[in-house]
Design a protein around this motif. Structure first.
Motif, PDB file in Angstrom:
ATOM      1  N   PRO A   1      -3.576  -3.157 -46.435  1.00 22.73           N
ATOM      2  CA  PRO A   1      -4.232  -2.068 -47.181  1.00 22.73           C
ATOM      3  C   PRO A   1      -5.599  -1.710 -46.600  1.00 22.73           C
ATOM      4  CG  PRO A   1      -3.429  -3.796 -48.649  1.00 22.73           C
ATOM      5  CD  PRO A   1      -3.337  -4.339 -47.268  1.00 22.73           C
ATOM      6  N   PHE A   2      -6.011  -0.483 -46.853  1.00 24.91           N
ATOM      7  CA  PHE A   2      -7.344  -0.053 -46.429  1.00 24.91           C
ATOM      8  C   PHE A   2      -8.386  -0.609 -47.387  1.00 24.91           C
ATOM      9  CE2 PHE A   2      -4.686   3.023 -44.296  1.00 24.91           C
ATOM     10  CZ  PHE A   2      -5.318   3.150 -43.065  1.00 24.91           C
ATOM     11  N   ASN A   3      -9.522  -0.985 -46.830  1.00 26.11           N
ATOM     12  CA  ASN A   3     -10.593  -1.509 -47.669  1.00 26.11           C
ATOM     13  C   ASN A   3     -11.943  -0.875 -47.364  1.00 26.11           C
ATOM     14  OD1 ASN A   3     -11.115  -2.629 -45.188  1.00 26.11           O
ATOM     15  ND2 ASN A   3     -11.267  -4.749 -45.905  1.00 26.11           N
ATOM     16  N   ALA A   4     -11.984   0.098 -46.447  1.00 22.88           N
ATOM     17  CA  ALA A   4     -13.264   0.734 -46.102  1.00 22.88           C
ATOM     18  C   ALA A   4     -13.060   2.185 -45.680  1.00 22.88           C
ATOM     19  CB  ALA A   4     -13.954  -0.048 -44.985  1.00 22.88           C
ATOM     20  N   ILE A   5     -13.802   3.071 -46.311  1.00 22.58           N
ATOM     21  CA  ILE A   5     -13.865   4.468 -45.879  1.00 22.58           C
ATOM     22  C   ILE A   5     -15.080   4.584 -44.972  1.00 22.58           C
ATOM     23  CG2 ILE A   5     -14.128   6.872 -46.593  1.00 22.58           C
ATOM     24  CD1 ILE A   5     -11.478   5.563 -47.410  1.00 22.58           C
ATOM     25  N   ARG A   6     -14.827   4.656 -43.675  1.00 24.36           N
ATOM     26  CA  ARG A   6     -15.940   4.691 -42.725  1.00 24.36           C
ATOM     27  C   ARG A   6     -16.529   6.092 -42.592  1.00 24.36           C
ATOM     28  NH1 ARG A   6     -12.451   1.227 -38.805  1.00 24.36           N
ATOM     29  NH2 ARG A   6     -13.055  -0.918 -39.342  1.00 24.36           N
ATOM     30  N   ALA A   7     -15.702   7.116 -42.793  1.00 22.96           N
ATOM     31  CA  ALA A   7     -16.192   8.490 -42.636  1.00 22.96           C
ATOM     32  C   ALA A   7     -15.253   9.465 -43.328  1.00 22.96           C
ATOM     33  CB  ALA A   7     -16.310   8.841 -41.149  1.00 22.96           C
TER      34      ALA A   7
ATOM     35  N   HIS B   1     -14.476  17.446 -33.500  1.00 24.66           N
ATOM     36  CA  HIS B   1     -14.220  16.522 -34.593  1.00 24.66           C
ATOM     37  C   HIS B   1     -15.584  16.237 -35.212  1.00 24.66           C
ATOM     38  CE1 HIS B   1     -10.449  14.881 -32.325  1.00 24.66           C
ATOM     39  NE2 HIS B   1     -10.302  16.129 -32.747  1.00 24.66           N
ATOM     40  N   ILE B   2     -15.714  16.461 -36.504  1.00 28.23           N
ATOM     41  CA  ILE B   2     -17.009  16.321 -37.168  1.00 28.23           C
ATOM     42  C   ILE B   2     -16.910  15.230 -38.230  1.00 28.23           C
ATOM     43  CG2 ILE B   2     -18.768  17.516 -38.533  1.00 28.23           C
ATOM     44  CD1 ILE B   2     -17.878  20.097 -37.117  1.00 28.23           C
ATOM     45  N   TYR B   3     -17.862  14.285 -38.191  1.00 32.90           N
ATOM     46  CA  TYR B   3     -17.825  13.106 -39.045  1.00 32.90           C
ATOM     47  C   TYR B   3     -19.059  13.031 -39.942  1.00 32.90           C
ATOM     48  CZ  TYR B   3     -14.260  11.397 -35.788  1.00 32.90           C
ATOM     49  OH  TYR B   3     -13.141  11.263 -35.007  1.00 32.90           O
ATOM     50  N   TRP B   4     -18.812  12.807 -41.211  1.00 36.37           N
ATOM     51  CA  TRP B   4     -19.851  12.436 -42.154  1.00 36.37           C
ATOM     52  C   TRP B   4     -19.687  10.933 -42.387  1.00 36.37           C
ATOM     53  CZ3 TRP B   4     -17.286  16.995 -42.183  1.00 36.37           C
ATOM     54  CH2 TRP B   4     -18.043  18.174 -42.268  1.00 36.37           C
ATOM     55  N   ILE B   5     -20.558  10.122 -41.797  1.00 34.15           N
ATOM     56  CA  ILE B   5     -20.447   8.668 -41.909  1.00 34.15           C
ATOM     57  C   ILE B   5     -20.722   8.264 -43.361  1.00 34.15           C
ATOM     58  CG2 ILE B   5     -21.228   6.461 -40.997  1.00 34.15           C
ATOM     59  CD1 ILE B   5     -19.920   8.374 -38.951  1.00 34.15           C
ATOM     60  N   MET B   6     -19.866   7.381 -43.900  1.00 33.91           N
ATOM     61  CA  MET B   6     -19.921   7.042 -45.316  1.00 33.91           C
ATOM     62  C   MET B   6     -20.447   5.631 -45.573  1.00 33.91           C
ATOM     63  SD  MET B   6     -18.821   9.389 -47.448  1.00 33.91           S
ATOM     64  CE  MET B   6     -19.462  10.800 -46.523  1.00 33.91           C
ATOM     65  N   GLN B   7     -21.017   5.469 -46.750  1.00 31.82           N
ATOM     66  CA  GLN B   7     -21.325   4.140 -47.262  1.00 31.82           C
ATOM     67  C   GLN B   7     -20.742   4.026 -48.669  1.00 31.82           C
ATOM     68  OE1 GLN B   7     -25.563   3.608 -47.469  1.00 31.82           O
ATOM     69  NE2 GLN B   7     -25.869   5.077 -49.138  1.00 31.82           N
ATOM     70  N   ASP B   8     -20.130   2.901 -48.959  1.00 29.43           N
ATOM     71  CA  ASP B   8     -19.542   2.638 -50.280  1.00 29.43           C
ATOM     72  C   ASP B   8     -18.580   3.741 -50.700  1.00 29.43           C
ATOM     73  OD1 ASP B   8     -21.139   0.327 -50.443  1.00 29.43           O
ATOM     74  OD2 ASP B   8     -22.812   1.505 -51.226  1.00 29.43           O
ATOM     75  N   GLY B   9     -17.747   4.193 -49.783  1.00 31.01           N
ATOM     76  CA  GLY B   9     -16.794   5.255 -50.098  1.00 31.01           C
ATOM     77  C   GLY B   9     -15.665   4.768 -51.002  1.00 31.01           C
ATOM     78  N   ASN B  10     -15.307   5.600 -51.949  1.00 31.49           N
ATOM     79  CA  ASN B  10     -14.198   5.297 -52.856  1.00 31.49           C
ATOM     80  C   ASN B  10     -12.901   5.749 -52.194  1.00 31.49           C
ATOM     81  OD1 ASN B  10     -12.180   5.551 -54.927  1.00 31.49           O
ATOM     82  ND2 ASN B  10     -13.812   5.468 -56.451  1.00 31.49           N
ATOM     83  N   ILE B  11     -11.956   4.815 -52.035  1.00 31.29           N
ATOM     84  CA  ILE B  11     -10.695   5.129 -51.358  1.00 31.29           C
ATOM     85  C   ILE B  11      -9.931   6.234 -52.083  1.00 31.29           C
ATOM     86  CG2 ILE B  11      -8.408   4.181 -50.791  1.00 31.29           C
ATOM     87  CD1 ILE B  11      -9.811   1.593 -50.020  1.00 31.29           C
ATOM     88  N   ASN B  12      -9.985   6.251 -53.408  1.00 30.27           N
ATOM     89  CA  ASN B  12      -9.251   7.256 -54.184  1.00 30.27           C
ATOM     90  C   ASN B  12      -9.828   8.664 -54.015  1.00 30.27           C
ATOM     91  OD1 ASN B  12      -7.405   5.405 -55.285  1.00 30.27           O
ATOM     92  ND2 ASN B  12      -8.857   4.831 -56.890  1.00 30.27           N
ATOM     93  N   LYS B  13     -11.079   8.755 -53.575  1.00 28.83           N
ATOM     94  CA  LYS B  13     -11.713  10.069 -53.402  1.00 28.83           C
ATOM     95  C   LYS B  13     -11.545  10.612 -51.982  1.00 28.83           C
ATOM     96  CE  LYS B  13     -15.308   9.396 -56.920  1.00 28.83           C
ATOM     97  NZ  LYS B  13     -16.775   9.317 -57.174  1.00 28.83           N
ATOM     98  N   PHE B  14     -11.051   9.773 -51.069  1.00 30.93           N
ATOM     99  CA  PHE B  14     -10.993  10.160 -49.661  1.00 30.93           C
ATOM    100  C   PHE B  14     -10.131  11.402 -49.444  1.00 30.93           C
ATOM    101  CE2 PHE B  14      -8.823   9.977 -45.523  1.00 30.93           C
ATOM    102  CZ  PHE B  14      -9.920  10.038 -44.684  1.00 30.93           C
ATOM    103  N   VAL B  15      -8.879  11.377 -49.887  1.00 30.86           N
ATOM    104  CA  VAL B  15      -7.953  12.483 -49.635  1.00 30.86           C
ATOM    105  C   VAL B  15      -8.435  13.793 -50.274  1.00 30.86           C
ATOM    106  CG1 VAL B  15      -5.605  13.341 -50.002  1.00 30.86           C
ATOM    107  CG2 VAL B  15      -5.973  10.984 -49.244  1.00 30.86           C
TER     108      VAL B  15
END
Length: 300
Positions: free
Chosen positions: A110-116, A203-217
């Protein structure tokens, strides 16, 4: 006697540190297992042979703590735990991709980190799908009548459902113009982002901290709509081209993928991103269920 420099060697030396710094910027930790995917970039043509053959996809991995800092030296582990030189495969026609978000360990874990949160801006293609031949012809006529467009090819196909699919590819000159236009139009909104320039766009990235996996999509979908970028770049397991390696769809003209802006030092939060860009991410079914359960507890 002077040695002849191999084609593309100068860009490799110039951008050799981009791959490592890119992953470092994403917030990869020493013990993170990185997952790479190499796929044929040259449409199945195996250079060096007189016949065409399919190049199979290759999955590779390595802990970030062991990753070499210069692209020509990067060697990754195969499924059989053999080390392979990535740049060598890249020059043979393989595109080099890396999984952006973090998993617990193995490829299927499973995923455990939203990096961006990120988008793919592809300025090379014009695509359309229509039910009738008349409708698709109107699309073609509209494109050809636009004096600003410069096309190198137009392909028309029909799928199993009878729908007509149009795919037009722009010239390099037109793509270069559109790249400048995109940066001018969205400069203020992407000034703090990390920007990777590809052959056909960004490709444009907004680097994340403490990202919620459910909010990613939902955020991915909202970003794609806001920037009119590729709507398919929404899944947690999405892989993206890694800078410091070549785009090899045209082996005679390799294009070095590179970072042109590293962005700010402080990562974004998802809430900050939503507020800054005035995004309207749709609420997922999981979040709806949690809200209903919370509401039920409060009213019980």
């Amino acid at each position: 006697m002077t040695q002849r420099r191999a084609k593309g060697s100068a860009p490799v030396q110039l951008y050799s540190g981009h791959a490592y710094r890119f992953l470092e910027k994403l917030g990869c930790k020493p013990n993170d297992q990185l997952h790479f995917l190499l796929v044929s970039d040259s449409k199945g043509k195996n250079r060096g042979h007189s016949f065409a053959t399919e190049l199979p996809a290759i999955t590779l991995r390595k802990p970030f703590r062991s990753l070499e800092k210069l692209a020509p030296r990067i060697k990754l582990f195969s499924r059989r735990n053999k080390l392979v030189n990535v740049l060598w495969l890249n020059k043979k026609g393989y595109a080099v991709f890396v999984e952006i978000n973090g998993r617990e360990s193995e490829k299927d874990s499973p995923f455990n980190a939203i990096r961006a949160q990120f988008i793919d801006v592809d300025l090379n293609k014009i695509s359309a799908r229509c039910k009738t031949k008349e409708q698709i012809q109107q699309k073609i006529d509209a494109i050809l009548s636009d004096p600003s467009e410069q096309l190198q090819s137009i392909t028309l196909t029909q799928n199993k459902n009878g729908q007509y699919q149009l795919l037009a590819q722009r010239t390099r000159q037109r793509v270069a113009e559109l790249k400048k236009q995109f940066l001018n139009k969205h400069g203020e909104r992407i000034k703090d982002t990390m920007i990777v320039e590809t052959k056909n766009g960004y490709h444009i990235y907004w680097i994340m901290q403490d990202g919620n996996i459910n909010k990613f999509v939902p955020i991915q979908k909202a970003l794609a709509q806001t920037f009119d970028s590729d709507p398919m770049i929404t899944n947690l397991s999405r892989v993206m081209r890694i800078p410091g390696f070549y785009h090899m769809k045209n082996p005679e003209s390799p294009y070095m993928v590179k970072v042109i802006q590293w962005g700010r030092e402080k990562p974004f939060t998802q809430e900050e991103l939503i507020k800054r860009l005035e995004l309207k991410p749709a609420v997922t079914s999981k979040i709806k269920q949690k809200r209903r359960k919370l509401h039920a507890r409060k009213t019980s």
